[in-house]
Scaffold this motif. Sequence first.
Motif, short mmCIF file in Angstrom:
data_model
loop_
_atom_site.label_atom_id
_atom_site.label_comp_id
_atom_site.label_asym_id
_atom_site.label_seq_id
_atom_site.Cartn_x
_atom_site.Cartn_y
_atom_site.Cartn_z
N MET A 185 0.81 -1.21 0.00
CA MET A 185 0.00 0.00 0.00
C MET A 185 0.85 1.27 0.00
O MET A 185 0.38 2.33 -0.40
CB MET A 185 -0.94 0.01 1.21
CG MET A 185 -2.06 -1.00 1.15
SD MET A 185 -3.20 -0.86 2.57
CE MET A 185 -3.92 0.76 2.27
N LEU A 186 2.10 1.18 0.46
CA LEU A 186 2.95 2.37 0.55
C LEU A 186 3.50 2.71 -0.84
O LEU A 186 4.27 1.95 -1.43
CB LEU A 186 4.09 2.13 1.54
CG LEU A 186 5.00 3.34 1.80
CD1 LEU A 186 4.20 4.50 2.38
CD2 LEU A 186 6.15 2.96 2.74
N LEU A 187 3.10 3.89 -1.35
CA LEU A 187 3.52 4.32 -2.67
C LEU A 187 4.78 5.20 -2.62
O LEU A 187 5.67 5.07 -3.46
CB LEU A 187 2.40 5.10 -3.37
CG LEU A 187 1.12 4.32 -3.67
CD1 LEU A 187 0.08 5.24 -4.30
CD2 LEU A 187 1.41 3.15 -4.59
N GLU A 188 4.84 6.10 -1.64
CA GLU A 188 5.99 6.98 -1.51
C GLU A 188 6.13 7.44 -0.07
O GLU A 188 5.17 7.45 0.69
CB GLU A 188 5.85 8.19 -2.44
CG GLU A 188 4.61 9.05 -2.21
CD GLU A 188 4.50 10.20 -3.19
OE1 GLU A 188 5.01 11.30 -2.87
OE2 GLU A 188 3.92 10.00 -4.28
N HIS A 189 7.35 7.84 0.27
CA HIS A 189 7.60 8.35 1.62
C HIS A 189 8.64 9.45 1.54
O HIS A 189 9.47 9.50 0.62
CB HIS A 189 8.08 7.24 2.56
CG HIS A 189 9.47 6.77 2.29
ND1 HIS A 189 10.58 7.31 2.89
CD2 HIS A 189 9.95 5.80 1.46
CE1 HIS A 189 11.68 6.70 2.47
NE2 HIS A 189 11.31 5.78 1.58
N GLU A 190 8.59 10.34 2.52
CA GLU A 190 9.50 11.48 2.56
C GLU A 190 9.73 11.86 4.01
O GLU A 190 8.77 11.95 4.79
CB GLU A 190 8.90 12.65 1.78
CG GLU A 190 9.70 13.93 1.86
CD GLU A 190 8.96 15.11 1.25
OE1 GLU A 190 9.56 16.21 1.19
OE2 GLU A 190 7.79 14.94 0.83
#
Length: 410
Positions: A185-190
């Motif tokens: 489910m995790l598409l992007e992180h910052e």
Amino acid sequence: MSVLADMLAEVFREPTLAGVARELATLAAPLWLAALVGLLIGWAWRPRWAAAVAGHQQPVLAAAAAAQAPAQPSLTQATAADHLAVVPRAKAASSVAPVEEELAVSTPDLMHLRRVVEEKDGGPAWTHMMDRTLPTFRYQAWKREPQNGPPQYRSSTIFEDASPDVVRDFFWDDDFRISNTWDDMLLEHETLEECAKTGTMVVRWVRKFPFFCSDREYVIGRRIWASGKTYYCVTKSVPRPSVPRSSKPRRVDLYYSSWCIRPVESRNGDGAMTACEVLLFHHEDMGIPWSIAKLGVQQGMWGCVKRIEPGLRAYQTARAAGVPISKCAAMAHANTKFVADELTASENNTEAGSTSNNAQAEKPKHWTGNLPKVFVIGSVVALACTFDKGLLTKALVFGTARRFAGPGRR
């Protein structure tokens, strides 16, 4: 109501406009008198907030707020370490170091997680949902539904042949979540902020939702505390007005997902503490009806859980092969040490002080403290008996008076 109609009919039978006005003034005089008396009495016994508006009680309110602030537990970490710089990733370090309470995740969050782990948080009882066992791990899940708020979930996952340190890094490693796709489910992180000494971070996540929903955006504060080989990992939503909102992905403002990771005895029966238990506590408001979200969790829970164990084993293999850890996993090593007994003693002292204060506050008040209620209730009752003889209206007025008096008077 017939009496009121008769009185109004008598008023309007007056031959002149002046006569009608005079009769209406006579009829309204008791109402104006009651309002004036109520204002005078209310101002004489004005509440604290009214005085604060007038600007007379600001120091008193500030002192009361300071007195009610929860006492912070004494940690074994040096006091100087509590004054730490929170550095935005894209900016230079600030010259002013915030104190512990100014961090995105602070000691009260640790205390809350410990109470939830020990089932002493005062919430509803947990209802068992699921119990599954595979050769290398066991999974159990519970849920509860507070009166105000989304459903809450608690789970226990015991991994055989896993150390708490590696499991801690595994859950903190956002890069591996995406590259391994165990969390698909995790598409992007910052990373938005980080504190190198405590490991406190503020991160932005974008998670994939089903096609009929827009993706969701999370601004999450997270931090890890360590007591021996037991780790308390707090992740929760934090307000960051500096992060602009958009319609897509949609921001999730209520999010709580925290773990207690600790060594436990292996089910091999040899007494070795070679297994690792992960207690997870999770709830969030995703912006969809809670009944639909609850159904989705029940249907998809086991499918998501089954993906975690292969991801962990791949992570263990990569670590054993000497693959360098990511920046996110490195931040998991900068955790705050504390002594569990000291924190428990501090919590007990805080609760004892709170109980004492509550007991003192519940002492019977002098009868003069109820004078405003007495006058108001008396005025309402007098008006009810004078103004209208109808049973329905009287019931309404008397009911209002009883509600004003409070549930303790019923």
